[in-house]
Motif scaffolding. Structure first.
Motif, short mmCIF file in Angstrom:
data_model
loop_
_atom_site.label_atom_id
_atom_site.label_comp_id
_atom_site.label_asym_id
_atom_site.label_seq_id
_atom_site.Cartn_x
_atom_site.Cartn_y
_atom_site.Cartn_z
N GLU A 1 0.84 -1.22 0.00
CA GLU A 1 0.00 0.00 0.00
C GLU A 1 0.86 1.25 0.00
O GLU A 1 0.56 2.22 -0.69
N GLN A 2 1.94 1.24 0.79
CA GLN A 2 2.83 2.41 0.82
C GLN A 2 3.48 2.63 -0.55
O GLN A 2 3.57 3.77 -1.03
N LEU A 3 3.94 1.56 -1.19
CA LEU A 3 4.57 1.70 -2.51
C LEU A 3 3.57 2.20 -3.53
O LEU A 3 3.90 3.05 -4.37
N GLU A 4 2.35 1.68 -3.49
CA GLU A 4 1.33 2.14 -4.43
C GLU A 4 0.98 3.60 -4.19
O GLU A 4 0.78 4.36 -5.14
N ALA A 5 0.92 4.03 -2.93
CA ALA A 5 0.63 5.43 -2.62
C ALA A 5 1.75 6.33 -3.12
O ALA A 5 1.50 7.40 -3.70
N GLU A 6 3.00 5.90 -2.93
CA GLU A 6 4.13 6.68 -3.44
C GLU A 6 4.10 6.75 -4.96
O GLU A 6 4.37 7.80 -5.55
N GLN A 7 3.76 5.65 -5.61
CA GLN A 7 3.69 5.63 -7.07
C GLN A 7 2.58 6.56 -7.57
O GLN A 7 2.78 7.32 -8.52
N GLU B 1 1.39 9.14 -5.99
CA GLU B 1 1.83 10.52 -5.70
C GLU B 1 2.82 10.99 -6.76
O GLU B 1 2.74 12.12 -7.25
N ARG B 2 3.74 10.11 -7.13
CA ARG B 2 4.72 10.44 -8.16
C ARG B 2 4.04 10.69 -9.50
O ARG B 2 4.39 11.63 -10.22
N GLU B 3 3.04 9.87 -9.85
CA GLU B 3 2.32 10.05 -11.12
C GLU B 3 1.55 11.36 -11.12
O GLU B 3 1.50 12.05 -12.15
N VAL B 4 0.96 11.72 -9.99
CA VAL B 4 0.23 12.99 -9.91
C VAL B 4 1.20 14.15 -10.09
O VAL B 4 0.91 15.12 -10.80
N GLN B 5 2.36 14.07 -9.48
CA GLN B 5 3.35 15.14 -9.61
C GLN B 5 3.85 15.25 -11.05
O GLN B 5 4.06 16.35 -11.56
N VAL B 6 4.01 14.13 -11.73
CA VAL B 6 4.46 14.17 -13.12
C VAL B 6 3.38 14.79 -13.99
O VAL B 6 3.67 15.61 -14.86
N LEU B 7 2.12 14.44 -13.74
CA LEU B 7 1.03 15.00 -14.53
C LEU B 7 0.90 16.51 -14.30
O LEU B 7 0.54 17.25 -15.21
N GLU B 8 1.17 16.97 -13.09
CA GLU B 8 1.08 18.39 -12.79
C GLU B 8 2.32 19.14 -13.23
O GLU B 8 2.34 20.36 -13.28
N GLY B 9 3.38 18.43 -13.52
CA GLY B 9 4.61 19.08 -13.97
C GLY B 9 5.49 19.54 -12.83
O GLY B 9 6.46 20.26 -13.04
N ASP B 10 5.19 19.16 -11.60
CA ASP B 10 5.95 19.59 -10.44
C ASP B 10 7.00 18.57 -10.03
O ASP B 10 7.64 18.72 -9.00
N TYR B 11 7.18 17.55 -10.82
CA TYR B 11 8.05 16.45 -10.39
C TYR B 11 9.50 16.75 -10.71
O TYR B 11 9.86 17.09 -11.83
N ALA B 12 10.33 16.64 -9.69
CA ALA B 12 11.78 16.71 -9.86
C ALA B 12 12.31 15.44 -9.22
O ALA B 12 12.02 15.14 -8.08
N ALA B 13 13.07 14.69 -9.97
CA ALA B 13 13.58 13.42 -9.46
C ALA B 13 14.39 13.67 -8.20
O ALA B 13 15.27 14.51 -8.18
N PRO B 14 14.09 12.97 -7.10
CA PRO B 14 14.78 13.23 -5.84
C PRO B 14 16.26 12.87 -5.89
O PRO B 14 17.07 13.53 -5.26
N ASP B 15 16.62 11.87 -6.65
CA ASP B 15 18.02 11.47 -6.71
C ASP B 15 18.57 11.64 -8.12
O ASP B 15 19.37 10.84 -8.60
N ALA B 16 18.15 12.70 -8.79
CA ALA B 16 18.60 12.91 -10.16
C ALA B 16 20.09 13.25 -10.15
O ALA B 16 20.55 14.12 -9.42
N PRO B 17 20.87 12.54 -10.98
CA PRO B 17 22.31 12.84 -11.03
C PRO B 17 22.56 14.15 -11.75
O PRO B 17 21.82 14.54 -12.65
N ASP B 18 23.59 14.81 -11.32
CA ASP B 18 23.99 16.05 -11.98
C ASP B 18 24.82 15.66 -13.19
O ASP B 18 25.94 15.16 -13.07
#
Length: 117
Positions: free
Chosen positions: A61-67, A69-86
């Motif tokens: 359930e926690q993994l599905e909720a995080e997924q 949440e991540r999909e909603v952020q991507v759809l809204e355009g507010d998503y920044a990868a938390p561990d995105a490499p520079d």
């Protein structure tokens, strides 16, 4: 017929009560104890299995909720990868083969995510 059963009733009344004939004895106690131990072990195993299933359901359930949440952020355009490499261009490797450590960092980031279902 009643007269025929009277001698059996009189003889049954004259016999003395023998407790050894009605108690289960030591073998009855041993078998009852073994059955009790087996039942307790089965109950403990069942509780452990139920607890494991509940924990797995909570994690799922926690993994599905995080997924979600991540999909909603991507759809809204507010998503920044938390561990995105520079990914900044750096100096070429001294061996000149063009291997870049950026690819290795990107591959290790994929390992942090749970597998897709």
């Amino acid at each position: 017929m009643i007269a025929a059963s009277v001698p059996f009733l009189v003889r049954a009344a004259e016999e003395e009560f023998d407790p050894d004939t009605v108690t289960p004895g030591i073998w009855g106690f041993v078998l009852t104890f073994v059955v009790m131990v087996v039942v307790v072990l089965l109950v403990l195993d069942m509780v452990r299995r139920i607890r494991r299933v509940n924990y797995r359901a909570e994690v799922r359930e926690q993994l599905e909720a995080e997924q979600r949440e991540r999909e909603v952020q991507v759809l809204e355009g507010d998503y920044a990868a938390p561990d995105a490499p520079d990914v900044t261009p750096g100096p070429a490797s001294p061996s000149g083969d063009g291997d870049d450590d950026g690819d290795a960092a990107a591959a290790s980031d994929d390992e942090d995510l749970p597998p897709a279902r």
